[in-house]
Design an enzyme around this catalytic site. Sequence first.
Site, PDB file in Angstrom:
ATOM      1  N   CYS A 208       1.001  -1.213   0.016  1.00 35.88           N
ATOM      2  CA  CYS A 208      -0.210  -0.518  -0.519  1.00 35.88           C
ATOM      3  C   CYS A 208       0.928   1.195   0.198  1.00 35.88           C
ATOM      4  CB  CYS A 208      -0.559   0.231   1.044  1.00 35.88           C
ATOM      5  SG  CYS A 208      -2.190   1.289   1.372  1.00 35.88           S
TER       6      CYS A 208
ATOM      7  N   CYS B 248       0.455   3.453   3.280  1.00 37.43           N
ATOM      8  CA  CYS B 248       0.765   2.530   4.355  1.00 37.43           C
ATOM      9  C   CYS B 248       2.772   3.260   4.185  1.00 37.43           C
ATOM     10  CB  CYS B 248       1.063   1.036   4.115  1.00 37.43           C
ATOM     11  SG  CYS B 248      -0.871   0.608   4.886  1.00 37.43           S
TER      12      CYS B 248
ATOM     13  N   ASP C   9      -0.524  16.567  -2.658  1.00 40.32           N
ATOM     14  CA  ASP C   9      -0.606  15.285  -3.882  1.00 40.32           C
ATOM     15  C   ASP C   9       0.365  15.668  -4.652  1.00 40.32           C
ATOM     16  OD1 ASP C   9      -3.344  14.238  -4.286  1.00 40.32           O
ATOM     17  OD2 ASP C   9      -2.165  14.253  -5.670  1.00 40.32           O
TER      18      ASP C   9
ATOM     19  N   ASN D  22     -13.043  10.320  -1.529  1.00 39.25           N
ATOM     20  CA  ASN D  22     -13.614   9.460  -2.597  1.00 39.25           C
ATOM     21  C   ASN D  22     -13.748   8.216  -1.882  1.00 39.25           C
ATOM     22  OD1 ASN D  22     -13.888  11.218  -4.334  1.00 39.25           O
ATOM     23  ND2 ASN D  22     -11.653  11.236  -5.324  1.00 39.25           N
TER      24      ASN D  22
ATOM     25  N   GLY E  83     -15.142   6.682  -6.755  1.00 40.94           N
ATOM     26  CA  GLY E  83     -13.445   7.103  -7.916  1.00 40.94           C
ATOM     27  C   GLY E  83     -12.182   7.608  -6.639  1.00 40.94           C
TER      28      GLY E  83
ATOM     29  N   THR F  31      -8.806   5.560  -6.095  1.00 38.13           N
ATOM     30  CA  THR F  31      -7.867   5.149  -6.571  1.00 38.13           C
ATOM     31  C   THR F  31      -6.984   4.723  -5.962  1.00 38.13           C
ATOM     32  OG1 THR F  31      -6.765   7.092  -7.387  1.00 38.13           O
ATOM     33  CG2 THR F  31      -7.972   6.343  -8.504  1.00 38.13           C
TER      34      THR F  31
ATOM     35  N   HIS G  38      -6.145   3.705   0.633  1.00 43.52           N
ATOM     36  CA  HIS G  38      -5.668   3.728   1.995  1.00 43.52           C
ATOM     37  C   HIS G  38      -6.662   5.030   2.484  1.00 43.52           C
ATOM     38  CE1 HIS G  38      -2.417   3.976   5.526  1.00 43.52           C
ATOM     39  NE2 HIS G  38      -3.434   4.981   5.358  1.00 43.52           N
TER      40      HIS G  38
ATOM     41  N   HIS H 254      -7.961   8.311   2.528  1.00 38.37           N
ATOM     42  CA  HIS H 254      -7.560   9.837   2.686  1.00 38.37           C
ATOM     43  C   HIS H 254      -8.243  10.680   2.770  1.00 38.37           C
ATOM     44  CE1 HIS H 254      -7.601   8.068  -1.178  1.00 38.37           C
ATOM     45  NE2 HIS H 254      -7.577   9.440  -1.470  1.00 38.37           N
TER      46      HIS H 254
ATOM     47  N   HIS I   4      -9.228  14.419   0.503  1.00 34.79           N
ATOM     48  CA  HIS I   4      -8.332  15.133  -0.087  1.00 34.79           C
ATOM     49  C   HIS I   4      -8.647  16.389   0.757  1.00 34.79           C
ATOM     50  CE1 HIS I   4      -7.300  13.041  -3.620  1.00 34.79           C
ATOM     51  NE2 HIS I   4      -8.807  12.475  -3.382  1.00 34.79           N
TER      52      HIS I   4
HETATM   53  P1  5GP Z   1      -8.471   9.372  -4.759  1.00 31.93           P
HETATM   54  O1  5GP Z   1      -8.245   9.272  -6.464  1.00 31.93           O
HETATM   55  O2  5GP Z   1      -7.776   7.669  -4.004  1.00 31.93           O
HETATM   56  O3  5GP Z   1      -9.374   9.828  -4.142  1.00 31.93           O
HETATM   57  O4  5GP Z   1      -6.841  10.008  -4.683  1.00 31.93           O
HETATM   58  C1  5GP Z   1      -5.920   9.219  -4.063  1.00 31.93           C
HETATM   59  C2  5GP Z   1      -4.801  10.784  -4.772  1.00 31.93           C
HETATM   60  O5  5GP Z   1      -3.333  10.621  -4.492  1.00 31.93           O
HETATM   61  C3  5GP Z   1      -4.697  11.413  -5.821  1.00 31.93           C
HETATM   62  O6  5GP Z   1      -4.572  12.854  -5.712  1.00 31.93           O
HETATM   63  C4  5GP Z   1      -3.598  11.111  -6.123  1.00 31.93           C
HETATM   64  O7  5GP Z   1      -2.392  12.557  -7.170  1.00 31.93           O
HETATM   65  C5  5GP Z   1      -2.418  10.743  -5.411  1.00 31.93           C
HETATM   66  N1  5GP Z   1      -1.485  10.268  -4.953  1.00 31.93           N
HETATM   67  C6  5GP Z   1      -1.253   8.918  -6.053  1.00 31.93           C
HETATM   68  N2  5GP Z   1       0.176   8.048  -5.465  1.00 31.93           N
HETATM   69  C7  5GP Z   1       1.041   8.820  -4.645  1.00 31.93           C
HETATM   70  C8  5GP Z   1       2.214   8.850  -3.728  1.00 31.93           C
HETATM   71  O8  5GP Z   1       2.544   8.049  -4.353  1.00 31.93           O
HETATM   72  N3  5GP Z   1       2.169  10.256  -3.470  1.00 31.93           N
HETATM   73  C9  5GP Z   1       1.616  11.581  -2.985  1.00 31.93           C
HETATM   74  N4  5GP Z   1       1.943  12.351  -2.484  1.00 31.93           N
HETATM   75  N5  5GP Z   1       0.641  11.226  -3.524  1.00 31.93           N
HETATM   76  C10 5GP Z   1       0.245  10.129  -4.455  1.00 31.93           C
HETATM   77 ZN    ZN Z   2      -2.618   1.275   3.866  1.00 36.63          ZN
END
Ligand code: 5GP
Ligand code: ZN
Length: 118
Positions: free
Chosen positions: A7, A10, A33, A88, A94, A96, A99, A101, A103
């Site tokens: 992950c 993580c 991000d 999300n 949406g 991706t 884990h 989070h 925003h």
């Molecule tokens: P989700 O679409 O799951 O709500 O948002 C995931 C967010 O994690 C995206 O905005 C993406 O740019 C960010 N993200 C994905 N991988 C990484 C990473 O390795 N480091 C950081 N700092 N952000 C990440």
């Molecule tokens: Zn995790």
Amino acid sequence: MSNKPDCIFCKIAAKEIPAEIVYEDDSIIAFEDANPQVPVHTLIIPKDHYDSIADNVPSELLAKIFSNVANVAKIKGVRESGFRTVVNTGDEGGQTVHHLHVHILGGAALPIHMGPAD
Ligand code: 5GP
Ligand code: ZN
């Protein structure tokens, strides 16, 4: 501390991969991000792994995360101007990175869009 192998968040929480950390305490961490959608785009995560907000997250931990939203917004300079908080969840939500989070988006006037993807 419960982590899930492979992950990415993580690994960020464990400092195994780098991130630009904005705030950290014993149970949560906020970082920039990697692909910002707006001038301020910061994520808050629990250090423990939960797939999403729908993963039986302890209410104390949810309180910890959400009570730090305004704190992180203040650190990023958008507490007064306003910002958007997005969580999300799951495929149709949406999500991706699986884990949990939160925003924090700001630094620009954001369009109101709550409908389906076109
Ligand atoms: P989700 O679409 O799951 O709500 O948002 C995931 C967010 O994690 C995206 O905005 C993406 O740019 C960010 N993200 C994905 N991988 C990484 C990473 O390795 N480091 C950081 N700092 N952000 C990440
Ligand atoms: Zn995790």
